[in-house]
Design a protein around this motif. Sequence first.
Motif, PDB file in Angstrom:
ATOM      1  N   ARG A   5      37.783  40.895  32.975  1.00  0.00           N
ATOM      2  CA  ARG A   5      37.328  39.588  33.436  1.00  0.00           C
ATOM      3  C   ARG A   5      37.612  39.396  34.923  1.00  0.00           C
ATOM      4  O   ARG A   5      38.707  39.715  35.401  1.00  0.00           O
ATOM      5  CB  ARG A   5      38.042  38.494  32.642  1.00  0.00           C
ATOM      6  N   LYS A   6      36.674  38.861  35.647  1.00  0.00           N
ATOM      7  CA  LYS A   6      36.834  38.609  37.072  1.00  0.00           C
ATOM      8  C   LYS A   6      37.970  37.618  37.313  1.00  0.00           C
ATOM      9  O   LYS A   6      38.033  36.565  36.695  1.00  0.00           O
ATOM     10  CB  LYS A   6      35.533  38.053  37.662  1.00  0.00           C
ATOM     11  N   GLY A   7      38.862  37.984  38.228  1.00  0.00           N
ATOM     12  CA  GLY A   7      39.957  37.099  38.602  1.00  0.00           C
ATOM     13  C   GLY A   7      41.155  37.143  37.684  1.00  0.00           C
ATOM     14  O   GLY A   7      42.201  36.576  38.006  1.00  0.00           O
ATOM     15  N   VAL A   8      41.055  37.817  36.521  1.00  0.00           N
ATOM     16  CA  VAL A   8      42.165  37.882  35.570  1.00  0.00           C
ATOM     17  C   VAL A   8      42.928  39.186  35.783  1.00  0.00           C
ATOM     18  O   VAL A   8      42.345  40.267  35.759  1.00  0.00           O
ATOM     19  CB  VAL A   8      41.662  37.783  34.114  1.00  0.00           C
ATOM     20  N   LEU A   9      44.231  39.087  35.991  1.00  0.00           N
ATOM     21  CA  LEU A   9      45.043  40.265  36.283  1.00  0.00           C
ATOM     22  C   LEU A   9      45.893  40.704  35.093  1.00  0.00           C
ATOM     23  O   LEU A   9      46.235  41.876  34.983  1.00  0.00           O
ATOM     24  CB  LEU A   9      45.961  39.977  37.480  1.00  0.00           C
ATOM     25  N   LYS A  10      46.250  39.791  34.215  1.00  0.00           N
ATOM     26  CA  LYS A  10      47.129  40.134  33.088  1.00  0.00           C
ATOM     27  C   LYS A  10      47.056  39.048  32.037  1.00  0.00           C
ATOM     28  O   LYS A  10      47.070  37.856  32.354  1.00  0.00           O
ATOM     29  CB  LYS A  10      48.576  40.256  33.593  1.00  0.00           C
ATOM     30  N   VAL A  11      46.929  39.431  30.768  1.00  0.00           N
ATOM     31  CA  VAL A  11      47.048  38.508  29.640  1.00  0.00           C
ATOM     32  C   VAL A  11      47.885  39.218  28.590  1.00  0.00           C
ATOM     33  O   VAL A  11      47.565  40.330  28.176  1.00  0.00           O
ATOM     34  CB  VAL A  11      45.675  38.118  29.042  1.00  0.00           C
ATOM     35  N   THR A  12      48.964  38.610  28.158  1.00  0.00           N
ATOM     36  CA  THR A  12      49.838  39.259  27.183  1.00  0.00           C
ATOM     37  C   THR A  12      49.266  39.143  25.776  1.00  0.00           C
ATOM     38  O   THR A  12      48.363  38.340  25.513  1.00  0.00           O
ATOM     39  CB  THR A  12      51.248  38.638  27.204  1.00  0.00           C
ATOM     40  N   THR A  13      49.807  39.914  24.868  1.00  0.00           N
ATOM     41  CA  THR A  13      49.309  39.930  23.487  1.00  0.00           C
ATOM     42  C   THR A  13      49.931  38.843  22.623  1.00  0.00           C
ATOM     43  O   THR A  13      49.550  38.676  21.471  1.00  0.00           O
ATOM     44  CB  THR A  13      49.588  41.297  22.833  1.00  0.00           C
ATOM     45  N   GLY A  14      50.881  38.105  23.145  1.00  0.00           N
ATOM     46  CA  GLY A  14      51.487  37.018  22.374  1.00  0.00           C
ATOM     47  C   GLY A  14      52.815  37.425  21.771  1.00  0.00           C
ATOM     48  O   GLY A  14      52.878  38.323  20.937  1.00  0.00           O
TER      49      GLY A  14
END
Length: 240
Positions: free
Chosen positions: A145-154
């Motif tokens: 995704r543009k602009g997204v650097l990191k999203v954790t799995t929860g």
Amino acid sequence: MGLSRYGRRLVAHGAGYGLALLAVTSCTAAPPSGAAPPKSQQSQASPTASPSPPKPASSSGPAVPVGAARPTVADGPVLASVRNSMKSLPSHEMPSDEFVAVIRRDAPGAGELLWMKDDRTYCSAIVREGLARIECGSLPENWPRKGVLKVTTGEPYQDKPGEQPSLFVFLAVVEGEHGPYDYKGEAPEAAGSVRDAVVTFASGRKLGLISYEKHSRRIPETEICGADGAVCFPAYYPNR
């Protein structure tokens, strides 16, 4: 925040914990007395064969929290819990409070923190009832995704030992300042509120830090977006 190719999760309870490191070294027999060392050892002893010095951290760091992300006296219990846990992690150092961003403030002793020694390296901490879960790693070089650097799995949390977890905490790092963030459309059932903070670097670069929860094992189909709509991402599907 599950273990991923970009980060390592480290868990500590109250009084601290240990981290064992295994070092593997090669073993070679000593040469006979008076004999010349093997050529491989001669080249290792040569000044021209010395290893290159480690690369310094980015000159743009460390990150500085902006506005409400700056720690206050009320954040003391959460900061203390994380610092106590970090004592057993000599390879990771927690900076002074002025370089620690507070993403979420909950009940006393609960919240989310994040700090970055440069614009690539981060450590995040989720604190609940004296338990600090810490993840340190590097931001990936690219993301779907543009602009997204990191999203954790929860990160799952159990209300009582042996029971199925009923709380999952997520963190995201995005490029730029596009907050406040919230669910796109109506918030899904059993979803917690979205909180966000901003950090800035000496270079002028800004990153947004986002914290949110869900109180069910069910994975709802929803996105989180910035106020200007420039950055959106699936809340509970980190690899999309």
